[in-house]
Design a protein around this motif. Structure first.
Motif, PDB file in Angstrom:
ATOM      1  N   LYS A 111     -22.161  38.525 -10.040  1.00  0.00           N
ATOM      2  CA  LYS A 111     -22.025  37.932  -8.622  1.00  0.00           C
ATOM      3  C   LYS A 111     -21.084  38.408  -7.843  1.00  0.00           C
ATOM      4  N   ASN A 163     -30.185  35.165 -13.245  1.00  0.00           N
ATOM      5  CA  ASN A 163     -29.019  35.486 -12.234  1.00  0.00           C
ATOM      6  C   ASN A 163     -29.028  36.893 -11.719  1.00  0.00           C
ATOM      7  N   GLY A 179     -24.108  37.466 -16.134  1.00  0.00           N
ATOM      8  CA  GLY A 179     -24.378  36.941 -14.684  1.00  0.00           C
ATOM      9  C   GLY A 179     -23.374  36.381 -13.622  1.00  0.00           C
ATOM     10  N   ASP A 180     -22.321  35.765 -14.091  1.00  0.00           N
ATOM     11  CA  ASP A 180     -21.306  35.317 -13.176  1.00  0.00           C
ATOM     12  C   ASP A 180     -20.423  36.565 -12.590  1.00  0.00           C
ATOM     13  N   PHE A 181     -20.292  37.514 -13.785  1.00  0.00           N
ATOM     14  CA  PHE A 181     -19.657  38.689 -13.509  1.00  0.00           C
ATOM     15  C   PHE A 181     -20.433  39.665 -12.369  1.00  0.00           C
ATOM     16  N   SER A 222     -23.215  35.802 -22.111  1.00  0.00           N
ATOM     17  CA  SER A 222     -22.953  34.609 -21.308  1.00  0.00           C
ATOM     18  C   SER A 222     -22.307  34.506 -19.983  1.00  0.00           C
ATOM     19  N   ASN A 223     -21.229  35.578 -19.943  1.00  0.00           N
ATOM     20  CA  ASN A 223     -20.591  35.627 -18.444  1.00  0.00           C
ATOM     21  C   ASN A 223     -20.884  36.915 -17.829  1.00  0.00           C
ATOM     22  N   ARG A 265      -8.997  29.965 -14.888  1.00  0.00           N
ATOM     23  CA  ARG A 265      -9.916  30.314 -13.844  1.00  0.00           C
ATOM     24  C   ARG A 265      -9.488  29.578 -12.400  1.00  0.00           C
ATOM     25  N   SER A 282     -14.765  37.534 -13.680  1.00  0.00           N
ATOM     26  CA  SER A 282     -15.584  37.111 -12.575  1.00  0.00           C
ATOM     27  C   SER A 282     -14.462  36.389 -11.439  1.00  0.00           C
ATOM     28  N   SER A 300     -14.576  35.246 -19.968  1.00  0.00           N
ATOM     29  CA  SER A 300     -14.606  34.316 -18.714  1.00  0.00           C
ATOM     30  C   SER A 300     -13.765  34.451 -17.619  1.00  0.00           C
ATOM     31  N   GLU A 344     -10.649  27.509 -18.710  1.00  0.00           N
ATOM     32  CA  GLU A 344     -10.889  26.869 -17.325  1.00  0.00           C
ATOM     33  C   GLU A 344      -9.846  26.584 -16.542  1.00  0.00           C
TER      34      GLU A 344
END
Length: 589
Positions: free
Chosen positions: A194, A230, A190-192, A187-188, A113, A152, A149, A110
């Motif tokens: 974007k 996503n 979808g964020d990637f 899990s990541n 990021r 992205s 994580s 976190e």
């Protein structure tokens, strides 16, 4: 020399070192939480040259300390000299991102990021991307999990060549031999997606998505359901059916019930992103299958989404689809063998009334409503009664009562007392739904009849209902309609009915207040002190003790005390005991 030692003892680094050597973990955590203060005292140069190396040296402390450290480092950019030197924070955070404890790793990621956005493009390529690559190539599973994580946040700011390298690294993680790494990558995804261009999503992300959606482990496949939402949001409408719907339909028919459950749970989200046309051709059949699924958990999840799914259907075909395709499945769920499924249906099916209109509600929904109202499970009945408003607003109180009252009467007179008890307990809720006028005309007499039921549990529940009804309709209503009928029970030949009068007065006094209790109910209690049955007389003593707390002192002294003193001379030992207890509690001795 002494002066030099004294100065050294006040040096921020010396203080920090001493505090970090304290045996108390909480003391060390508190020291870490004050790192920003120490960094301010040291200045940016000493923070980079002295404090950060010290931090790296303490990375073998307890998890609580490391967690606090990972959180602090995410806010350290100004303390090391701003964005120009933010890369100095990467080494300690990289070490924290590979520790054993998951919560520490997550906090370190976190923070990574957070500070990634403060890197310039050149610093991203020179410092942040190499960190990601080291994590991807790490032997430890924890290292590769943390790496998932970070793609992205660094991908948008680097060159095309570096982007290609990052895509390859992410592909490697998605095909990793370790299940936990593939789950983290899934899990990541979808964020990637974007932060990628639409062409890259089609050429790079969709193949990865398809591979993960057919992974041998259902833990990976179920994660792809949310990723599907996503990705579908990012694709143009014309590309959805070819690129996403095949995988989605496969997930809805997956051999693992957990994957199907996830599809059922996210179904309305999927419906929103794919649009009305694909919903009609692809999602309606899938929803039907989920409502008929062999696993109760899946059927319950689909049932919870029934109302929202129907609301989201296009008005062009909504009514026809509900009547011909959704309701037949719903009828099966109403009689499902699993009570959780029936409860889920009961909580939402009334929401279809405004969609279908008055005539369809009466013809198609009313039979389902009445069947659920007769259900043996309390949660099912309660969910139906809670949602009566939906039907009442559509078909009106008169039509609803026409269908509902016969069922209520049937349940109220059932030979099984537990069935009668269920409808008794729901009466205050029904009264609130129907309103005062309807209740007085149709249900009030029924409520009063339960006070003389031959089963004590029914009489007790009916007595307790009186308090809730007075709270709902007011004490003036109670004085006009309920209290007179309760007081007539004191003349009943059956002593159990006479005792019910006392129990009712006990609960009514709480909500009716001093004036009504003193003027209208107390005289009956005092009169019943002469009852020939000892059980009634000692309950008079208990009632006087109960209502005595709301009576004024004058009434207690002139009316209550003489009766209680007389009861203390009673021939029955129980009557004497409770009378004496009441005198003591009311301070009348």
């Amino acid at each position: 020399m002494a002066e030099a030692d004294g100065d050294n003892s006040l040096d921020p680094m010396s203080i920090l070192i001493d505090e970090l050597q304290n045996e108390d973990i909480q003391h060390r955590v508190n020291s870490i939480n004050k790192l920003s203060t120490i960094a301010l005292a040291l200045g940016v140069e000493k923070t980079r040259s002295e404090l950060l190396p010290l931090i790296i040296d303490i990375l073998y402390d307890e998890d609580e300390v490391l967690l606090a450290l990972a959180e602090q480092l995410g806010t350290f950019t100004p303390l090391v000299g701003g964005p120009e030197y933010v890369h100095c924070l990467l080494p300690p955070l990289e070490l924290l991102a590979v520790v054993e404890e998951a919560i520490v790793r997550e906090k370190a990621v976190e923070s990574l990021r957070a500070i990634s956005h403060e890197h310039s493009p050149s610093h991203l390529e020179d410092h942040f991307v190499p960190l990601v690559k080291r994590l991807v190539g790490g032997d430890l599973v924890n290292s590769r999990i943390s790496a998932c994580s970070l793609f992205s946040v660094c991908y948008p700011g680097v060159s095309i060549a570096i982007k290609a390298e990052l895509l390859q690294c992410f592909r490697d993680l998605c095909s990793d031999d370790n299940l936990l790494v593939r789950c983290a990558a899934a899990s990541n995804l979808g964020d990637f997606a974007k932060v990628l261009e639409i062409d890259d999503i089609k050429s790079e992300i969709i193949p990865i998505f398809s591979n993960l959606a057919s992974d041998e482990q259902d833990s990976v496949r179920l994660l792809m359901v949310e990723v599907c939402v996503n990705i579908a949001q990012l694709l143009p409408q014309e590309a959805l059916e070819a690129l996403v719907m095949i995988t989605l339909c496969q997930a809805a028919e997956d051999t693992s019930w957990r994957v199907r459950y996830m599809v059922a749970s996210k179904f309305t989200d999927l419906q929103t992103v794919v649009g009305p046309e694909i919903t009609k051709t692809g999602l309606v059949p899938a929803f039907q299958n989920l409502m008929k699924d062999c696993e109760a958990e899946v059927r319950a999840a689909a049932s919870h989404n029934l109302k929202e799914f129907c609301e989201n259907l296009s008005t062009d075909y909504r009514e026809n689809v509900i009547l011909t395709e959704i309701l037949p499945c719903s009828k099966e769920l109403v009689s499902d063998i699993n009570q959780h499924v029936r409860s889920a249906v009961a909580s939402v099916i009334m929401g279809l009334c405004p969609i279908l209109g008055k005539d369809n509600t009466i013809e198609h929904l009313m039979p389902l409503f009445l069947a659920l109202l007769r259900d043996e499970c309390p949660d099912v009945r309660l969910n139906i009664i809670y949602n009566l408003d939906c039907m009442k607003e559509v078909i009106g109180i008169q039509q609803l009562s026409k269908f509902l009252l016969p069922t209520i009467m049937e349940l109220a007179e059932d030979a099984k007392w537990r069935v009668r008890l269920a409808i008794v307990e729901y009466m205050p809720l029904l009264a609130g739904q129907f309103g005062l006028e309807f209740f007085d005309a149709q249900l009030h007499s029924l409520c009063m009849s339960w006070l003389v039921d031959h089963v004590y549990a029914i009489r007790e529940a009916a007595t307790n209902n009186l308090k809730k009804l007075v709270e709902l309709f007011g004490k003036e209503w109670a004085l006009a309609t309920t209290i007179p009928r309760v007081l007539t029970l004191s003349e009943e030949p059956n002593y159990l009915h006479r005792m019910t009068t006392l129990f009712c007065i006990n609960v009514l006094s709480e909500v009716c207040g001093q004036e009504i209790t003193t003027k209208h109910m107390l005289p009956t209690v005092l009169y019943m002190a002469e009852d020939p049955v000892a059980n009634v007389r000692f309950n008079v003593a208990k009632s006087l003790q109960k209502i005595g707390s709301i009576l004024d002192n004058s009434t207690l002294q002139t009316e209550v005390k003489p009766i209680l003193e007389k009861l203390t001379q009673d021939q029955d030992v129980d009557v004497k005991y409770f009378a004496q207890e009441a005198l003591t509690v009311l301070s009348l001795t």
